[in-house]
Design a protein around this motif. Structure first.
Motif, PDB file in Angstrom:
ATOM      1  N   ASN A 268     -33.345 -46.147  80.331  1.00  0.00           N
ATOM      2  CA  ASN A 268     -33.842 -45.274  81.402  1.00  0.00           C
ATOM      3  C   ASN A 268     -35.126 -45.823  82.003  1.00  0.00           C
ATOM      4  OD1 ASN A 268     -31.760 -43.445  81.262  1.00  0.00           O
ATOM      5  ND2 ASN A 268     -32.803 -42.084  79.828  1.00  0.00           N
ATOM      6  N   GLU A 269     -36.000 -46.371  81.162  1.00  0.00           N
ATOM      7  CA  GLU A 269     -37.226 -46.985  81.664  1.00  0.00           C
ATOM      8  C   GLU A 269     -36.899 -48.167  82.573  1.00  0.00           C
ATOM      9  OE1 GLU A 269     -39.584 -48.119  78.366  1.00  0.00           O
ATOM     10  OE2 GLU A 269     -40.084 -46.079  77.758  1.00  0.00           O
ATOM     11  N   THR A 272     -36.143 -47.262  86.163  1.00  0.00           N
ATOM     12  CA  THR A 272     -37.284 -46.869  87.000  1.00  0.00           C
ATOM     13  C   THR A 272     -37.966 -48.065  87.644  1.00  0.00           C
ATOM     14  OG1 THR A 272     -38.855 -46.934  85.135  1.00  0.00           O
ATOM     15  CG2 THR A 272     -37.707 -44.858  85.528  1.00  0.00           C
ATOM     16  N   SER A 326     -26.419 -49.940  83.762  1.00  0.00           N
ATOM     17  CA  SER A 326     -26.166 -48.848  84.709  1.00  0.00           C
ATOM     18  C   SER A 326     -24.724 -48.374  84.690  1.00  0.00           C
ATOM     19  CB  SER A 326     -26.531 -49.288  86.130  1.00  0.00           C
ATOM     20  OG  SER A 326     -25.663 -50.311  86.585  1.00  0.00           O
ATOM     21  N   ASN A 329     -23.612 -44.737  84.065  1.00  0.00           N
ATOM     22  CA  ASN A 329     -23.503 -43.680  85.069  1.00  0.00           C
ATOM     23  C   ASN A 329     -22.042 -43.295  85.311  1.00  0.00           C
ATOM     24  OD1 ASN A 329     -26.300 -43.589  85.504  1.00  0.00           O
ATOM     25  ND2 ASN A 329     -26.195 -45.320  86.914  1.00  0.00           N
TER      26      ASN A 329
END
Length: 435
Positions: A268-269, A272, A326, A329
């Motif tokens: 998740n970091e 960003t 990713s 997702n």
């Protein structure tokens, strides 16, 4: 050869702006036609495939394949035209801003970041060095907060280093204006409209420990369990052995859960900072490709971009890892991948490895970028004001002598310039009305 005047420079910029405006119109029209062509081909493909399919199934399938292939070609062409259009739009904006800087059109000169004014500084406020409608705002063409801060520090230096100033003069002599514009354009294409790029969060992320406790041995253990599970499953189907694969899968699943929360945090970091990494990739790739064979000082400054550990290679790998991560997702794809292999754990481990490598290299690349942006601001200011001169620094006593000295924040048509000499033999008082 006569020296180029400011008026001639502005006329050259105006002609360049007209050319780019014409190219923008062409790419916009071409993009519009390609958009309609895409839609037309898509609808014709569906209609043709359906119509032919009613008569002959093979003919319908062939029509579908050919139509989709043509549609794919048009999509690729449309994307290329859009990319060219965006480059022209970015270039046009940069050139228009140059004109605004030359004419002190503050409404069209980008504002500065919110730097805190140094109230104890001897001349920052009095001489309008920083803040709104200041010399810093007039000069600052940087795309990064760090480049803007570097330029500000140079302008506010109370005891300039003569050796460093001369070195900057040498770099400015070797830097083409086109390079300064391209440097701004590369960052603009990926970071337009969001203020200046601040690289500090990315540097902090790189420097932090980021493997979530996922070691290479841990990933290898999970991979081995996946292989064992697959072999036992095949033997179950082929030879009818007991479903031992369920035991190895449960062990694999349990071990994965032990590190899943920390691994998800690491990934998740990474999401960003993904956009910032893309911005760096565009700029750093350009700096790698640019050759300074005949400019030794610029070559020495940009050497970190030409070493064995090149930024584009390292950042490309990081982008691939983030792209692989990713996939989570898409829950169906993510669940399937993690069921047959330690996908999240592998990407987390690779992320940690790449972060450690970049933590060693990235600060040097960002440092050079900030230096280049500050230099580019000075180079463009000199280009827009060819009648300005650089100071000649000597060690022969404390003397300041200037010819036709004027304030750069006063309009060229209203400015009154004067000769001025200051040395240690007299006391000179400069008031606000004649400074």
């Amino acid at each position: 050869m006569s020296k180029t005047t400011r008026t001639q420079r502005l006329a050259r910029l105006a002609r360049g702006i007209q050319r780019v405006e014409g190219r923008l119109r062409v790419t916009q029209q071409l993009g519009s036609r390609l958009g309609w062509a895409r839609l037309g081909v898509f609808l014709l493909t569906l209609a043709g495939a359906y119509g032919l399919g009613q008569v002959n199934g093979a003919a319908g399938a062939a029509a579908l394949v050919v139509g989709l292939a043509a549609f794919g070609v048009l999509v690729g062409r449309h994307r290329r035209v859009k990319a060219i259009h965006e480059r022209y739009a970015g270039w046009l904006s940069i050139q228009r801003t140059h004109v605004a800087r030359a004419e002190l059109d503050w409404a069209h000169i980008p504002k500065l970041p919110n730097f805190t004014a140094r109230v104890d500084h001897p001349f920052e406020t009095d001489l309008d060095i920083g803040g709104e409608h200041s010399l810093h705002q007039l000069l600052d063409t940087s795309a990064t907060l760090q480049g803007s801060a570097r330029l500000r520090d140079w302008l506010l230096a109370t005891a300039p280093d003569g050796t460093a100033v001369k070195a900057r003069h040498g770099l400015l002599d070797e830097m083409p204006v086109a390079f300064a514009d391209q440097l701004a354009l590369r960052a603009r294409l990926t970071y337009e409209g969001r203020g200046k790029l601040d690289t500090r969060p990315l540097l902090a992320w790189m420097a932090a420990e980021g493997d979530g406790g996922v070691s290479g041995r841990y990933v290898a253990t999970l991979a081995a369990l996946c292989v064992i599970t697959a072999v036992l499953f095949v033997l179950r189907q082929a030879a009818g052995i007991s479903p031992y694969f369920a035991i190895s899968f449960v062990i694999y699943f349990g071990l994965s859960l032990m590190r899943l929360r920390s691994a998800v945090g690491v990934l998740n970091e990474a999401f960003t900072v993904q956009e910032m990494v893309s911005s760096l990739y565009g700029v750093f790739s350009y700096l790698e490709r640019h050759s300074w064979a005949r400019q030794p000082q610029m070559q020495a400054l940009t050497q970190p971009f030409h070493n064995a550990d090149r930024p584009s290679r390292a950042l490309r790998r990081l982008r691939l890892i983030v792209g692989a991560a990713s996939l989570r997702n898409n829950y169906l794809v993510w669940g399937t991948l993690n069921a047959i292999m330690p996908w999240d754990m592998f990407t987390t481990y690779q992320m940690g490895q790449q972060r450690r490598k970049l933590a060693r290299l990235l600060p040097g690349w960002v440092e050079v970028w900030a230096e280049l942006e500050a230099l580019a601001a000075l180079r463009l200011f000199a280009y827009l004001n060819p009648d300005y001169t650089r100071p000649i620094i000597t060690r022969e006593g404390m003397v300041m002598a200037a010819r036709q000295l004027g304030h750069p924040l006063i309009d060229h048509g209203q400015r009154v310039c004067n000769d001025f000499v200051m040395d240690t033999t007299r006391v000179t008082m400069i008031t606000g009305s004649n400074m």
